[in-house]
Design a protein around this motif. Structure first.
Motif, PDB file in Angstrom:
ATOM      1  N   UNK A 221       0.841  -1.197   0.000  1.00 11.41           N
ATOM      2  CA  UNK A 221       0.000   0.000   0.000  1.00 11.41           C
ATOM      3  C   UNK A 221       0.875   1.245   0.000  1.00 11.41           C
ATOM      4  N   UNK A 222       0.657   2.077  -1.001  1.00 10.20           N
ATOM      5  CA  UNK A 222       1.312   3.381  -1.073  1.00 10.20           C
ATOM      6  C   UNK A 222       0.285   4.422  -0.650  1.00 10.20           C
ATOM      7  N   UNK A 223       0.489   5.005   0.525  1.00  9.37           N
ATOM      8  CA  UNK A 223      -0.446   5.999   1.060  1.00  9.37           C
ATOM      9  C   UNK A 223       0.029   7.387   0.657  1.00  9.37           C
ATOM     10  N   UNK A 224      -0.712   8.015  -0.242  1.00  9.10           N
ATOM     11  CA  UNK A 224      -0.461   9.379  -0.671  1.00  9.10           C
ATOM     12  C   UNK A 224      -1.386  10.310   0.112  1.00  9.10           C
ATOM     13  N   UNK A 225      -1.198  11.614   0.035  1.00 11.10           N
ATOM     14  CA  UNK A 225      -2.031  12.524   0.836  1.00 11.10           C
ATOM     15  C   UNK A 225      -3.532  12.354   0.624  1.00 11.10           C
TER      16      UNK A 225
ATOM     17  N   UNK B 203      -4.936   6.185  -1.589  1.00  8.99           N
ATOM     18  CA  UNK B 203      -4.084   5.035  -1.313  1.00  8.99           C
ATOM     19  C   UNK B 203      -4.087   4.134  -2.541  1.00  8.99           C
ATOM     20  N   UNK B 204      -2.915   3.667  -2.920  1.00  9.82           N
ATOM     21  CA  UNK B 204      -2.771   2.735  -4.035  1.00  9.82           C
ATOM     22  C   UNK B 204      -2.372   1.385  -3.452  1.00  9.82           C
ATOM     23  N   UNK B 205      -3.047   0.321  -3.860  1.00 13.68           N
ATOM     24  CA  UNK B 205      -2.754  -0.976  -3.266  1.00 13.68           C
ATOM     25  C   UNK B 205      -2.533  -2.049  -4.325  1.00 13.68           C
ATOM     26  N   UNK B 206      -1.830  -3.089  -3.888  1.00 16.39           N
ATOM     27  CA  UNK B 206      -1.644  -4.303  -4.684  1.00 16.39           C
ATOM     28  C   UNK B 206      -1.743  -5.484  -3.727  1.00 16.39           C
TER      29      UNK B 206
ATOM     30  N   UNK C 197      -4.510 -11.637  -8.151  1.00 15.86           N
ATOM     31  CA  UNK C 197      -3.901 -10.334  -7.883  1.00 15.86           C
ATOM     32  C   UNK C 197      -4.920  -9.251  -8.183  1.00 15.86           C
ATOM     33  N   UNK C 198      -5.034  -8.312  -7.259  1.00  8.58           N
ATOM     34  CA  UNK C 198      -5.954  -7.179  -7.407  1.00  8.58           C
ATOM     35  C   UNK C 198      -5.169  -5.900  -7.145  1.00  8.58           C
ATOM     36  N   UNK C 199      -5.315  -4.931  -8.027  1.00  3.21           N
ATOM     37  CA  UNK C 199      -4.686  -3.625  -7.836  1.00  3.21           C
ATOM     38  C   UNK C 199      -5.770  -2.554  -7.911  1.00  3.21           C
ATOM     39  N   UNK C 200      -5.559  -1.465  -7.195  1.00  2.00           N
ATOM     40  CA  UNK C 200      -6.572  -0.435  -7.234  1.00  2.00           C
ATOM     41  C   UNK C 200      -6.242   0.790  -6.426  1.00  2.00           C
ATOM     42  N   UNK C 201      -7.254   1.622  -6.266  1.00  2.00           N
ATOM     43  CA  UNK C 201      -7.121   2.915  -5.603  1.00  2.00           C
ATOM     44  C   UNK C 201      -8.270   3.064  -4.608  1.00  2.00           C
ATOM     45  N   UNK C 202      -7.953   3.537  -3.407  1.00  2.00           N
ATOM     46  CA  UNK C 202      -8.958   3.835  -2.387  1.00  2.00           C
ATOM     47  C   UNK C 202      -8.823   5.303  -2.005  1.00  2.00           C
ATOM     48  N   UNK C 203      -9.948   5.984  -1.924  1.00  2.00           N
ATOM     49  CA  UNK C 203      -9.943   7.400  -1.554  1.00  2.00           C
ATOM     50  C   UNK C 203     -11.138   7.677  -0.652  1.00  2.00           C
ATOM     51  N   UNK C 204     -11.177   8.882  -0.118  1.00  2.00           N
ATOM     52  CA  UNK C 204     -12.308   9.299   0.698  1.00  2.00           C
ATOM     53  C   UNK C 204     -13.533   9.509  -0.190  1.00  2.00           C
ATOM     54  N   UNK C 205     -14.674   8.992   0.263  1.00  2.00           N
ATOM     55  CA  UNK C 205     -15.916   9.224  -0.466  1.00  2.00           C
ATOM     56  C   UNK C 205     -16.217  10.718  -0.557  1.00  2.00           C
ATOM     57  N   UNK C 206     -15.914  11.454   0.512  1.00  2.00           N
ATOM     58  CA  UNK C 206     -16.143  12.901   0.520  1.00  2.00           C
ATOM     59  C   UNK C 206     -15.320  13.569  -0.579  1.00  2.00           C
ATOM     60  N   UNK C 207     -14.055  13.160  -0.720  1.00  2.00           N
ATOM     61  CA  UNK C 207     -13.196  13.724  -1.762  1.00  2.00           C
ATOM     62  C   UNK C 207     -13.778  13.452  -3.145  1.00  2.00           C
TER      63      UNK C 207
ATOM     64  N   UNK D 203       0.574  -0.037 -13.042  1.00  2.00           N
ATOM     65  CA  UNK D 203       1.766  -0.811 -13.393  1.00  2.00           C
ATOM     66  C   UNK D 203       3.027   0.021 -13.198  1.00  2.00           C
ATOM     67  N   UNK D 204       2.962   1.301 -13.577  1.00  2.00           N
ATOM     68  CA  UNK D 204       4.121   2.179 -13.414  1.00  2.00           C
ATOM     69  C   UNK D 204       4.418   2.422 -11.933  1.00  2.00           C
ATOM     70  N   UNK D 205       3.387   2.546 -11.115  1.00  2.00           N
ATOM     71  CA  UNK D 205       3.592   2.746  -9.677  1.00  2.00           C
ATOM     72  C   UNK D 205       4.292   1.544  -9.069  1.00  2.00           C
ATOM     73  N   UNK D 206       3.842   0.343  -9.432  1.00  2.00           N
ATOM     74  CA  UNK D 206       4.471  -0.864  -8.895  1.00  2.00           C
ATOM     75  C   UNK D 206       5.935  -0.950  -9.326  1.00  2.00           C
ATOM     76  N   UNK D 207       6.216  -0.603 -10.573  1.00  2.00           N
ATOM     77  CA  UNK D 207       7.602  -0.619 -11.048  1.00  2.00           C
ATOM     78  C   UNK D 207       8.457   0.393 -10.286  1.00  2.00           C
ATOM     79  N   UNK D 208       7.886   1.556  -9.983  1.00  2.00           N
ATOM     80  CA  UNK D 208       8.624   2.585  -9.241  1.00  2.00           C
ATOM     81  C   UNK D 208       8.857   2.152  -7.797  1.00  2.00           C
ATOM     82  N   UNK D 209       7.870   1.503  -7.194  1.00  2.00           N
ATOM     83  CA  UNK D 209       8.048   0.987  -5.831  1.00  2.00           C
ATOM     84  C   UNK D 209       9.212   0.011  -5.790  1.00  2.00           C
TER      85      UNK D 209
END
Length: 329
Positions: free
Chosen positions: A52-56, A59-62, A121-131, A169-175
């Protein structure tokens, strides 16, 4: 689309979390604020990993799981999620609808109940519903109401889905190669903007996959059967009792389970009870608890067969699970 000009930015450092486990409960515990429970359905040693990459703002997860797993619960309060099936040895079954790589999973403050295949394998993005809601309002985008409070298999336009897949895919490669990239505030903002742009492009094209009337009826039968199985309290119901309660023959119930969950009712029910036994053994720190007592409590009357089934399912004997719990206590 310059999202940084649309919403105020409150930048903070990114954080990267990575975990691997050889136990489905340990894997589930690594999911952080997600309020999910997992049951291992297929037999064999479990291997799982979660990144999990937590950005401000997002969140990006794999997530990778080696065995067929039932996942249920919630991502957490105020959670919008987009998930892309990445790989798997079979189909994902979600609320009576099968999904593959061409589909998207979407949820807005939703209950989750799905069965994932082996080697998934599941990849995705989680954010605030309010946002997401505020951003959609400012950009005059209507959120897909079918995704509220229920995880849905969604069909969306191919182009933004493909672009989101490329970003992930690019995020995972950068991680893997240069995780320090996410320490740069400008890089974090650019990445978040890119992810949110694709999500905003995807949402107006969203339409739920229609499983059809017969598929909906099969799902209702399975839901009722599982409700009986999981709500049977201290006494474990037999499959015959479940069939009688839902008004379906064993053959018909088998068709329904195979279509909705990708497994048979007998295998599903045995797997659920084995998971319950395993959790009870893990919690059994007192010297008086016996494997036999726990097994019988969950409907396993043939003890030698139970031990064989348990070892086949979890790659260890129930006595080994209990011994480890006692050592930990």
């Amino acid at each position: 689309m310059a999202l940084s000009a649309t919403l105020p930015i409150q930048d903070s450092a990114a954080s990267l979390f990575q975990a691997s486990s050889s136990d489905v409960d340990e894997h589930c515990a690594s999911l952080g604020r997600w309020r999910l429970s997992y049951d291992q359905i297929s037999a064999g040693a479990f291997r799982g990993s979660f990144t999990q990459l937590a950005l401000p703002r997002v969140d990006v997860f794999r997530e990778i799981t080696s065995q067929q797993v039932r996942q249920y619960g919630q991502l957490g309060a105020d959670s919008f999620g987009i998930g892309l099936p990445w790989d798997g040895d079979g189909e994902l079954n979600c609320n009576g609808t099968s999904a593959n790589g061409a589909h998207v999973l979407a949820s807005i403050d939703a209950e989750i109940d799905m069965c994932t295949p082996k080697a998934f394998e599941l990849r995705g993005v989680v954010a605030s519903t309010v946002l997401i809601a505020e951003l959609a309002g400012r950009l005059d985008i209507e959120l897909p109401r079918t995704a509220w409070h229920r995880l849905q298999v969604i069909e969306m336009a191919e182009a933004p889905v493909a672009r989101l897949r490329a970003h992930l895919a690019a995020i995972e490669a950068t991680i893997t190669t240069a995780p320090e990239t996410f320490d740069d505030p400008a890089a974090r903002q650019a990445l978040e903007d890119a992810l949110l742009v694709e999500i905003m492009d995807m949402l107006p094209t969203a339409r739920p996959s229609d499983p059809g009337r017969s598929a909906a009826a099969r799902k209702r039968t399975v839901d009722r059967a599982r409700e009986l199985m999981h709500g049977s309290g201290d006494r474990s119901l037999s499959l015959l009792e479940v069939c009688k309660a839902v008004g379906a023959s064993p053959r018909k119930l088998g068709y329904c389970f195979q279509d909705v969950l990708g497994t048979s009712p007998m295998h599903y029910w045995r797997a659920m009870r084995l998971n319950r036994v395993r959790r009870d053994l893990k919690r059994a720190g007192d010297i008086e608890t016996s494997v036999y007592d726990v097994a019988v409590q969950h409907g396993f009357w043939h003890f030698s067969q139970f031990s064989l089934d348990y070892k086949r399912h979890f790659s260890e004997l129930p006595s080994e699970t209990l011994r480890r719990a006692r050592l930990a206590a």
